[in-house]
Write a protein that holds these residues in place. Sequence first.
Motif, PDB file in Angstrom:
ATOM      1  N   ILE A  29       0.846  -1.202   0.000  1.00 40.24           N
ATOM      2  CA  ILE A  29       0.000   0.000   0.000  1.00 40.24           C
ATOM      3  C   ILE A  29       0.883   1.255   0.000  1.00 40.24           C
ATOM      4  CG2 ILE A  29      -1.603   1.361   1.400  1.00 40.24           C
ATOM      5  CD1 ILE A  29      -2.836  -1.360   2.295  1.00 40.24           C
ATOM      6  N   ALA A  30       1.905   1.283   0.854  1.00 39.24           N
ATOM      7  CA  ALA A  30       2.794   2.448   0.921  1.00 39.24           C
ATOM      8  C   ALA A  30       3.492   2.677  -0.414  1.00 39.24           C
ATOM      9  CB  ALA A  30       3.819   2.266   2.035  1.00 39.24           C
ATOM     10  N   GLN A  31       3.970   1.602  -1.041  1.00 38.63           N
ATOM     11  CA  GLN A  31       4.664   1.733  -2.328  1.00 38.63           C
ATOM     12  C   GLN A  31       3.729   2.235  -3.419  1.00 38.63           C
ATOM     13  OE1 GLN A  31       7.837   1.547  -3.162  1.00 38.63           O
ATOM     14  NE2 GLN A  31       8.524   0.976  -1.128  1.00 38.63           N
ATOM     15  N   SER A  32       2.460   1.875  -3.361  1.00 39.58           N
ATOM     16  CA  SER A  32       1.544   2.313  -4.412  1.00 39.58           C
ATOM     17  C   SER A  32       0.972   3.706  -4.147  1.00 39.58           C
ATOM     18  CB  SER A  32       0.412   1.306  -4.595  1.00 39.58           C
ATOM     19  OG  SER A  32      -0.357   1.205  -3.415  1.00 39.58           O
ATOM     20  N   VAL A  33       0.758   4.088  -2.887  1.00 38.03           N
ATOM     21  CA  VAL A  33       0.140   5.368  -2.569  1.00 38.03           C
ATOM     22  C   VAL A  33       1.168   6.501  -2.505  1.00 38.03           C
ATOM     23  CG1 VAL A  33      -1.219   6.627  -0.850  1.00 38.03           C
ATOM     24  CG2 VAL A  33      -1.766   4.255  -1.357  1.00 38.03           C
ATOM     25  N   PHE A  34       2.281   6.316  -1.802  1.00 38.52           N
ATOM     26  CA  PHE A  34       3.315   7.348  -1.710  1.00 38.52           C
ATOM     27  C   PHE A  34       4.697   6.708  -1.746  1.00 38.52           C
ATOM     28  CE2 PHE A  34       2.961   6.210   2.705  1.00 38.52           C
ATOM     29  CZ  PHE A  34       1.626   6.330   3.027  1.00 38.52           C
ATOM     30  N   PRO A  35       5.139   6.273  -2.937  1.00 38.74           N
ATOM     31  CA  PRO A  35       6.421   5.573  -3.055  1.00 38.74           C
ATOM     32  C   PRO A  35       7.636   6.396  -2.629  1.00 38.74           C
ATOM     33  CG  PRO A  35       5.551   6.116  -5.218  1.00 38.74           C
ATOM     34  CD  PRO A  35       4.476   6.434  -4.215  1.00 38.74           C
ATOM     35  N   ASP A  36       7.609   7.705  -2.867  1.00 41.04           N
ATOM     36  CA  ASP A  36       8.751   8.535  -2.489  1.00 41.04           C
ATOM     37  C   ASP A  36       8.987   8.488  -0.981  1.00 41.04           C
ATOM     38  OD1 ASP A  36      10.821  10.559  -2.954  1.00 41.04           O
ATOM     39  OD2 ASP A  36       9.445  11.891  -1.871  1.00 41.04           O
ATOM     40  N   LYS A  37       7.933   8.673  -0.217  1.00 38.17           N
ATOM     41  CA  LYS A  37       8.064   8.658   1.244  1.00 38.17           C
ATOM     42  C   LYS A  37       8.354   7.255   1.759  1.00 38.17           C
ATOM     43  CE  LYS A  37       5.390  12.766   2.047  1.00 38.17           C
ATOM     44  NZ  LYS A  37       4.266  13.403   2.649  1.00 38.17           N
ATOM     45  N   ALA A  38       7.759   6.254   1.152  1.00 36.21           N
ATOM     46  CA  ALA A  38       7.982   4.871   1.591  1.00 36.21           C
ATOM     47  C   ALA A  38       9.432   4.444   1.386  1.00 36.21           C
ATOM     48  CB  ALA A  38       7.044   3.925   0.840  1.00 36.21           C
ATOM     49  N   ASN A  39      10.109   5.070   0.451  1.00 36.31           N
ATOM     50  CA  ASN A  39      11.504   4.731   0.165  1.00 36.31           C
ATOM     51  C   ASN A  39      12.499   5.679   0.831  1.00 36.31           C
ATOM     52  OD1 ASN A  39      11.033   2.417  -1.444  1.00 36.31           O
ATOM     53  ND2 ASN A  39      10.346   3.757  -3.090  1.00 36.31           N
ATOM     54  N   GLY A  40      12.042   6.496   1.791  1.00 36.93           N
ATOM     55  CA  GLY A  40      12.956   7.336   2.558  1.00 36.93           C
ATOM     56  C   GLY A  40      13.166   8.729   2.021  1.00 36.93           C
ATOM     57  N   SER A  41      12.313   9.200   1.112  1.00 37.65           N
ATOM     58  CA  SER A  41      12.440  10.555   0.548  1.00 37.65           C
ATOM     59  C   SER A  41      13.851  10.811   0.021  1.00 37.65           C
ATOM     60  CB  SER A  41      12.042  11.613   1.581  1.00 37.65           C
ATOM     61  OG  SER A  41      10.713  11.428   1.984  1.00 37.65           O
ATOM     62  N   ILE A  42      14.365   9.853  -0.735  1.00 41.17           N
ATOM     63  CA  ILE A  42      15.722   9.925  -1.279  1.00 41.17           C
ATOM     64  C   ILE A  42      15.797  10.999  -2.367  1.00 41.17           C
ATOM     65  CG2 ILE A  42      17.540   8.612  -2.466  1.00 41.17           C
ATOM     66  CD1 ILE A  42      16.994   7.643   0.387  1.00 41.17           C
ATOM     67  N   ILE A  43      16.878  11.757  -2.362  1.00 45.56           N
ATOM     68  CA  ILE A  43      17.114  12.788  -3.381  1.00 45.56           C
ATOM     69  C   ILE A  43      17.989  12.170  -4.464  1.00 45.56           C
ATOM     70  CG2 ILE A  43      18.119  15.046  -3.840  1.00 45.56           C
ATOM     71  CD1 ILE A  43      17.824  15.566  -0.765  1.00 45.56           C
ATOM     72  N   ILE A  44      17.471  12.149  -5.673  1.00 46.57           N
ATOM     73  CA  ILE A  44      18.208  11.605  -6.810  1.00 46.57           C
ATOM     74  C   ILE A  44      18.642  12.765  -7.700  1.00 46.57           C
ATOM     75  CG2 ILE A  44      18.121  10.055  -8.811  1.00 46.57           C
ATOM     76  CD1 ILE A  44      17.743   8.535  -6.202  1.00 46.57           C
ATOM     77  N   LYS A  45      19.939  12.836  -7.961  1.00 43.85           N
ATOM     78  CA  LYS A  45      20.469  13.881  -8.835  1.00 43.85           C
ATOM     79  C   LYS A  45      21.379  13.208  -9.853  1.00 43.85           C
ATOM     80  CE  LYS A  45      21.258  18.654  -7.891  1.00 43.85           C
ATOM     81  NZ  LYS A  45      21.802  19.674  -7.072  1.00 43.85           N
ATOM     82  N   ASN A  46      21.094  13.431 -11.132  1.00 44.15           N
ATOM     83  CA  ASN A  46      21.865  12.817 -12.218  1.00 44.15           C
ATOM     84  C   ASN A  46      21.918  11.294 -12.074  1.00 44.15           C
ATOM     85  OD1 ASN A  46      22.406  15.409 -13.219  1.00 44.15           O
ATOM     86  ND2 ASN A  46      24.225  15.593 -11.934  1.00 44.15           N
ATOM     87  N   GLY A  47      20.794  10.698 -11.667  1.00 42.90           N
ATOM     88  CA  GLY A  47      20.700   9.247 -11.541  1.00 42.90           C
ATOM     89  C   GLY A  47      21.393   8.658 -10.333  1.00 42.90           C
ATOM     90  N   LYS A  48      21.849   9.510  -9.417  1.00 43.02           N
ATOM     91  CA  LYS A  48      22.592   9.037  -8.252  1.00 43.02           C
ATOM     92  C   LYS A  48      21.936   9.558  -6.967  1.00 43.02           C
ATOM     93  CE  LYS A  48      27.230   9.291  -6.281  1.00 43.02           C
ATOM     94  NZ  LYS A  48      28.533   9.918  -6.355  1.00 43.02           N
ATOM     95  N   ALA A  49      21.815   8.698  -5.957  1.00 45.30           N
ATOM     96  CA  ALA A  49      21.266   9.118  -4.661  1.00 45.30           C
ATOM     97  C   ALA A  49      22.289  10.022  -3.974  1.00 45.30           C
ATOM     98  CB  ALA A  49      20.965   7.905  -3.803  1.00 45.30           C
ATOM     99  N   VAL A  50      21.851  11.232  -3.607  1.00 44.62           N
ATOM    100  CA  VAL A  50      22.762  12.188  -2.980  1.00 44.62           C
ATOM    101  C   VAL A  50      22.346  12.571  -1.560  1.00 44.62           C
ATOM    102  CG1 VAL A  50      23.584  13.173  -5.158  1.00 44.62           C
ATOM    103  CG2 VAL A  50      21.578  14.154  -4.035  1.00 44.62           C
TER     104      VAL A  50
END
Length: 191
Positions: A29-50
Motif C-alpha cells: 500500500i505504501a509503495q503504491s500510494v506514496f512511493p517517495d516517502k515509503a523509500n525514505g524521501s531519497i534525493i536523486i540527482k543525475n541518476g545518483k542518490a545524494v
Amino acid sequence: MAVLRTSIISLVVFTVILGIIYPLAMTGIAQSVFPDKANGSIIIKNGKAVGSYLIGQPFTDPGYFWSRPSATTPYPYNGASSSGSNLGQNNPDLQKALAERIAALKSADPENTKPIPIDLITSSGSGLDPHISPSAALYQVHRVAKHRGLNDSVIASLVEKLIEHRQFGVFGEPVVNVVKLNMGLDELKVK
C-alpha cells in the motif's frame, strides 16, 4: 496436550498473519500510494542518490545555508548514531562548543549584527534534523548572497518560498528544510 497444540497453532497462524501478510500488505500500500516517502524521501540527482529530505547534511561552504549542528559520532549526520549530545547547559564542553559555533558564525559573516538564532548553535535531539527555523535561515541570507554574488532580496525570497508552515495550521513550528533550500540555491545559480 490440547492446550499446547492450540497454542502452537495460534503462534504459527498469528506469526504468518502479523509477521508476513500484514507487513507485506502495508509495504504494498505504501509503495503504491506514496512511493517517495515509503523509500525514505531519497534525493536523486543525475541518476545518483545524494541524500534524503529527512536527514540533515553538513554544509560548510559559506555560499550555502548551514544546518543545525549535529551531535552524532563519529561524523555529523550519521544516521546509524542518532542522538543528542546529552550535555547539560552548565557543562563546560557544551559551553565551549557553543562559543566555537558562535565564533564561526560571526567569522563567516562579520557584518551581521542580528542575534544568532539558538538552532544555529545547538543540535537537535536526534542530531539528524534537516530543518532550521525561518529566523535561522534569514540570519544567513546576507552571507549566502554575498558569496554567491546575488542580492539579499533574491535569497530571502527563496527562503520565504520554502518555509514549511505549521501542519494543519496548528501542529509544530514553521521550519525551512536546509537540504531543499540549498538545492534551490543551486537551481538559482543555473538560471
